[in-house]
Structure formats: structure tokens, C-alpha cells
Design an enzyme around this catalytic site. Structure first.
Site, PDB file in Angstrom:
ATOM      1  CG  ASP A  67      -0.304  -0.444   2.502  1.00  0.00           C
ATOM      2  OD1 ASP A  67       0.933  -0.440   2.570  1.00  0.00           O
ATOM      3  OD2 ASP A  67      -1.023  -0.777   3.450  1.00  0.00           O
ATOM      4  CG  ASN A 136      -8.994  -1.485  11.700  1.00  0.00           C
ATOM      5  OD1 ASN A 136      -8.096  -2.150  11.195  1.00  0.00           O
ATOM      6  ND2 ASN A 136      -9.444  -0.357  11.174  1.00  0.00           N
ATOM      7  CG  HIS A 138      -5.967  -2.140   8.545  1.00  0.00           C
ATOM      8  ND1 HIS A 138      -6.101  -0.912   9.125  1.00  0.00           N
ATOM      9  CD2 HIS A 138      -4.642  -2.375   8.513  1.00  0.00           C
ATOM     10  CE1 HIS A 138      -4.915  -0.434   9.433  1.00  0.00           C
ATOM     11  NE2 HIS A 138      -4.000  -1.310   9.072  1.00  0.00           N
ATOM     12  CD  GLU A 143      -8.827   1.162   7.384  1.00  0.00           C
ATOM     13  OE1 GLU A 143      -8.785   0.194   8.173  1.00  0.00           O
ATOM     14  OE2 GLU A 143      -8.408   2.298   7.673  1.00  0.00           O
TER      15      GLU A 143
HETATM   16  C1  GLP Z   1      -0.691   0.082   8.629  1.00  0.00           C
HETATM   17  C2  GLP Z   1      -0.329  -0.527   7.260  1.00  0.00           C
HETATM   18  C3  GLP Z   1      -0.439  -2.027   7.277  1.00  0.00           C
HETATM   19  C4  GLP Z   1       0.202  -2.545   8.555  1.00  0.00           C
HETATM   20  C5  GLP Z   1      -0.667  -2.164   9.725  1.00  0.00           C
HETATM   21  C6  GLP Z   1      -0.075  -2.481  11.078  1.00  0.00           C
HETATM   22  O1  GLP Z   1      -1.714   1.004   8.555  1.00  0.00           O
HETATM   23  N1  GLP Z   1      -1.061  -0.011   6.167  1.00  0.00           N
HETATM   24  O2  GLP Z   1       0.153  -2.581   6.114  1.00  0.00           O
HETATM   25  O3  GLP Z   1       0.311  -3.945   8.525  1.00  0.00           O
HETATM   26  O4  GLP Z   1      -1.113  -0.824   9.627  1.00  0.00           O
HETATM   27  O5  GLP Z   1       0.948  -1.607  11.417  1.00  0.00           O
HETATM   28  P1  GLP Z   1       1.897  -1.829  12.674  1.00  0.00           P
HETATM   29  O6  GLP Z   1       2.800  -2.953  12.312  1.00  0.00           O
HETATM   30  O7  GLP Z   1       2.622  -0.531  12.832  1.00  0.00           O
HETATM   31  O8  GLP Z   1       1.020  -2.152  13.833  1.00  0.00           O
END
Ligand code: GLP
Length: 247
Positions: A67, A136, A138, A143
Site C-alpha cells: 500500500d 481493527n 485491516h 479497511e
Molecule cells: C498500517 C499498514 C499495514 C500494517 C498495519 C499495522 O496502517 N497499512 O500494512 O500492517 O497498519 O501496522 P503496525 O505494524 O505498525 O502495527
């Protein structure tokens, strides 16, 4: 889903880096799907270490990131491209020509998503997709909602997701872009193998619903249940609710 619980985050990173090394030995031109966020930092650090020791050669790999924020130039420090360059690509010797992103500055985001999908197909698909998970549920920027987009698409980010990403924007959620481009759930599920990393208590509920709950767009990660080759790597804190649910 195969779930493995590690004592420490670093142990999971070492195990996944070893798996990547073995996959690279079998297929030097490996096609990788890669996440950003706090979670994979330990993995990237380990891969950089292995590269510095001459044990990991990434010169033939191709990568696709999950992303990217919309409206951020590639060199903005908050962009996922900048994150990847900093944490992995530059120190592990992965050249710009080997890496693929959804371009957050594309004038036509829909056309950009179609281009990205075609590039994945032209590369022969993704061999190994590394994933994180949002609190959440995702995946990438898919989302939770009433439905999911199968293919790469434009997304409006939830307030919770913008807060979770604020660290890259001076801890100010208001400065986190409101929209992003994300690989679609069906595209992710087409990868030959998926490895999801989740660390810490904050991910516990999403992990438990991902593994035991129904498959629902209300928790995009639950769609991983539909894939035949998924490894979930957790630390003890992220696995706590799972262990409780099973005992
Ligand atoms: C972000 C990214 C995801 C990631 C997730 C968890 O928003 N878009 O690809 O896996 O949230 O992030 P973190 O590893 O900082 O908890």
C-alpha cells in the site's frame, strides 16, 4: 492457518528471515510482497544483518509493496516508499528497478491500480507475501466495512488507522493523508504463501477473530482463512486471547 507463538518479537523475525533465506536459495528471483508499519522493522533489520554478513543476496528479487498513501511524493519521509528505502531496500542492496509500489502521486489512481495489478501478473505472481495486521483487522489498507474490493483500489482511511500511522507524521493524525491505495484482498490471497506477523497485546483481539471468527469484510484479515498456505507468527502477548479461546 498454521499459528506459531514466539517468546520474543526478535525470535519471529529470525525465523521468518531464515525462511526467506531458504526460499531465496531455492529461487534467487523470488517475488516478495512486503508490508510497512512498526511490526516488520525487526524482520527488515535481521534481513539487513544477513545481507551485511554476505548470507542474503537480494540482487534478483522483485518486490511489491502492499500500500501507499495518496498524495504523498515518493521522497516524503512519511511515504511507505521512503520507509522501505530506509529500512530495507538501501541497506540490503535492493535497487529501485526491483521494487514496485502503488504510486500515491498518480494523476489517475484507478489506472495506477490497474497498472500495479498487471505488473504483479507479469512478474508471475507473488511467491511469498509478508503481512502485518491493523488493530481493527485491516490488511494492507483493506479497511473493515460492509464489503471488500477484490483488486487494488483507492481507500478512505479510518480515523483509527490514521492515528496508528501518526508516528510517521510528527505524531499528528491530522497530517496523515486521508486516502491511500491498497493491494486488494483477492490479489493478496493469490500469493502462493502468506506469512502474517502480529506482535503485542493491541493486536490480540484482531488475531483471535482472524483465526477463530467468521470470514467477514468486517475483519478483512479473516479472509486469510480461505488461503491454503498461511503462517501466523505471534509473540506471546498477541497470542494471549487465542490461547485463552483454545484452552
Ligand atoms: C498500517 C499498514 C499495514 C500494517 C498495519 C499495522 O496502517 N497499512 O500494512 O500492517 O497498519 O501496522 P503496525 O505494524 O505498525 O502495527
Amino acid at each position: 492457518m498454521n499459528v506459531t507463538v514466539f517468546r520474543h518479537e526478535r525470535d519471529a523475525a529470525v525465523a521468518l528471515a531464515d525462511e526467506l533465506l531458504a526460499a531465496l536459495a531455492r529461487r534467487p528471483a523470488l517475488v516478495l510482497g512486503l508490508p510497512t508499519g512498526r511490526t516488520p522493522v525487526t524482520l527488515y533489520r535481521r534481513l539487513v544483518e544477513l545481507h551485511a554478513q554476505g548470507r542474503a543476496d537480494f540482487s534478483q528479487v522483485t518486490t511489491f509493496n502492499l500500500d501507499e498513501f495518496l498524495g504523498l511524493p515518493a521522497d516524503h519521509p512519511g511515504s511507505y516508499r521512503a520507509y522501505m528505502t530506509r529500512h530495507l531496500f538501501a541497506p540490503a542492496g535492493i535497487a529501485p528497478a526491483q521494487v514496485h509500489f502503488l504510486d500515491g502521486m498518480a494523476s489517475d489512481p484507478e489506472a495506477e491500480c490497474a497498472r500495479f495489478e498487471a505488473t504483479i501478473a507479469a512478474a508471475g505472481g507473488i511467491d511469498l507475501m509478508v503481512l502485518g495486521i491493523g488493530a481493527n483487522g485491516h490488511i494492507g489498507f483493506n479497511e473493515p466495512g460492509a464489503g471488500l474490493s477484490a483488486r487494488s483500489h483507492r481507500v478512505v482511511l479510518k480515523a483509527q488507522t490514521r492515528r496508528a500511522n501518526a508516528a510517521f507524521f510528527g505524531n499528528d493524525p491530522a497530517r496523515v493523508p486521508g486516502e491511500a491505495l491498497s493491494m486488494g484482498m483477492a490479489t493478496i490471497l493469490q500469493a502462493r504463501r502468506l506469512v502474517l506477523l502480529a506482535m503485542g497485546r493491541g493486536k490480540g483481539r484482531a488475531v483471535e477473530r482472524m483465526v477463530n471468527g467468521p470470514v467477514t469484510p468486517r475483519l478483512p484479515a479473516s479472509f486469510l482463512q480461505l488461503h491454503e498456505d498461511v503462517e501466523v507468527m505471534l509473540d506471546e502477548a498477541a497470542a494471549e486471547r487465542l490461547t485463552r479461546a483454545q484452552s
